[in-house]
Every structure is written in structure tokens, then in C-alpha cells.
Design an enzyme around this catalytic site. Structure first.
Site: not given
Ligand code: PGA
Length: 243
Positions: A89, A159
Site C-alpha cells: 500500500h 492506486e
Molecule cells: P480512498 O483510499 O478510497 O479513501 O482514496 C484508498 C486507499 O487508501 O487505498
């Protein structure tokens, strides 16, 4: 595939589980819904959550059981009966400064214990602005390819760091482009079958209202949801992911 994770207190986690249990969503044959509470809350969530929802850990250590005070191992996660762990992450990579190599080693170790891994990758804002999105994704993917050959238990979560928790979602076109490039990378470096079979999910400011358009993109196979997973709209995000 939809995802959820939360911090919370004993009380708020209980309320979230009750809300999840009330959702009317397609079954696991259509969409996998995996929730990732903090380690402390995992046993309570496992006990209370409807069994069609799966539970993930948010991290695991790079090695097996041993003298690593404060760390939790993939062995322990598997022992608890969990099937999933999130690794790489952006908060681990950029706040805790875990390297590509350490992340890849963690994934390899978790796979060796039979866990499935949500492997997060993505570029920072300055990297996107310098047109380095695919370069960064490819570097993080290559670090993993150097350590594993079987990708069947990997879900790649793209992401973009600038979209996480900021309310600045990637447009369907931006996300689709990154996902298509990730899939092309997999086809070239791992193989055509792996590229087709690997789920590539998008994370970063996903909401009920943007999830439909994102889910419509050819290479977006689901979502990793943070903030919106704590709200009732998560039910609609799951439905959007079940395209
Ligand atoms: P968010 O978080 O949907 O609040 O942008 C995504 C994440 O922390 O992976």
C-alpha cells in the site's frame, strides 16, 4: 472485486460489520468482497461478518515466525484462516519507506504460506506530471517478477498516490490507460494467460458516483476502496464492481 478497509474502535467496527451484513450484493461467484480491518479487529470481524465476505490483513512481515517484535507474520494470518493480505500500500511504501524489494519479498513470503495478495502499485503526483506513470508501475511490478513466477494469487491494485484519500479520482481514461499498460506489461513479462487472468483493480477516491464509469473501462476489474467503504454507498460500489 471490491475492497474495504477501516481503522475504527470496537464500537465503530461492530457497526460497520452490521451494515455490511445488511447489504444485498451478488454472491462470491460474481464479485469477491474482501474487507481489511486492522489486525486488532480481525478476529471480531471474522466472527461477526457473513461468510461470503472475506477478510484481509493490511500488511504482513517479510519472514516467518521469529523474534520480530511488533510484526505479524503471514503464517499467523493463514493460521487464523484468512486468505488475503494487502501488501505494498502506498502508505507502507511512502510513509514507512518500505522498498520495492522488501515489498516483493513480503509478497513472495505471503504466497509461500498460501495467501492471496492484493499488491498495490502506483505513481506519485510528481511522477505523473513527469510522465513516469508506467515507468513507476513497471519498476514496482518488475521487483515482484524478480521474486515470483506464479501470479495466480495476485490481484494488482493500481492506486495513483495523488488520488488516495484526496477526493481527486483518476478519470476512467487515466485509469484505463494505466491498467491497459499494466496488463500489457504482464503479457510481455509474465505471459499472456497471466495477463488475462490477473485482476487489476483501481483505488483512489472511489465513490458510488464515480464507480460506475470506472467499472465500465475494459481493464478495470474492481476497486480498492478506503473512505467510501465506511459509508452505506459501499453497497453501490460493490454492485458497480460486479459488472
Ligand atoms: P480512498 O483510499 O478510497 O479513501 O482514496 C484508498 C486507499 O487508501 O487505498
Amino acid at each position: 472485486m471490491a475492497r474495504k478497509f477501516f481503522n475504527g474502535t470496537v464500537k465503530s467496527v461492530k457497526a460497520l460489520v452490521e451494515s455490511l451484513n445488511s447489504f444485498k450484493v451478488p454472491g462470491p461467484e460474481v464479485v469477491d468482497v474482501v474487507v481489511a480491518p486492522t489486525f486488532l479487529h480481525i478476529p471480531a470481524v471474522v466472527d461477526a461478518l457473513r461468510p461470503e465476505f472475506k477478510v484481509a490483513a493490511q500488511n504482513s512481515w517479510v519472514k516467518g515466525n521469529g523474534a520480530y517484535t511488533g510484526e505479524i507474520t503471514a503464517d499467523q494470518i493463514a493460521d487464523l484462516g484468512l486468505e488475503w493480505v494487502i501488501l505494498g500500500h502506498s502508505e507502507r511504501r511512502h510513509i514507512v519507506k518500505e522498498s520495492d524489494e522488501l515489498t516483493a519479498d513480503k509478497v513472495a513470503y505471503a504466497l509461500s504460506k498460501g495467501l492471496s495478495v492484493i499488491f498495490c502499485i502506483g505513481e506519485k503526483l510528481e511522477e505523473r506530471e513527469a510522465n513516469q506513470t508506467q515507468e513507476v508501475n513497471a519498476r514496482q511490478l518488475q521487483a515482484l517478477a524478480d521474486k515470483i513466477s506464479d501470479w495466480s494469487k495476485i490481484v494488482v491494485a493500481y492506486e495513483p498516490v495523488w488520488a488516495i484519500g484526496t477526493g481527486k479520482v483518476a478519470s476512467p481514461e487515466q485509469a484505463q490507460q494505466a491498467h491497459a499498460e499494466i496488463r500489457a506489461w504482464l503479457a510481455e513479462k509474465v505471459g499472456k494467460d497471466a495477463a488475462e487472468a490477473t485482476r487489476i483493480i483501481y483505488g483512489g477516491s472511489v465513490t458510488a458516483s464515480n464507480s460506475k464509469d470506472l467499472a465500465g473501462a475494459a481493464d478495470i476489474d474492481g476497486f480498492l476502496v478506503g473512505g467510501a467503504s465506511l459509508k452505506p454507498e459501499f453497497e453501490d460500489i460493490i454492485k458497480a464492481a460486479a459488472k
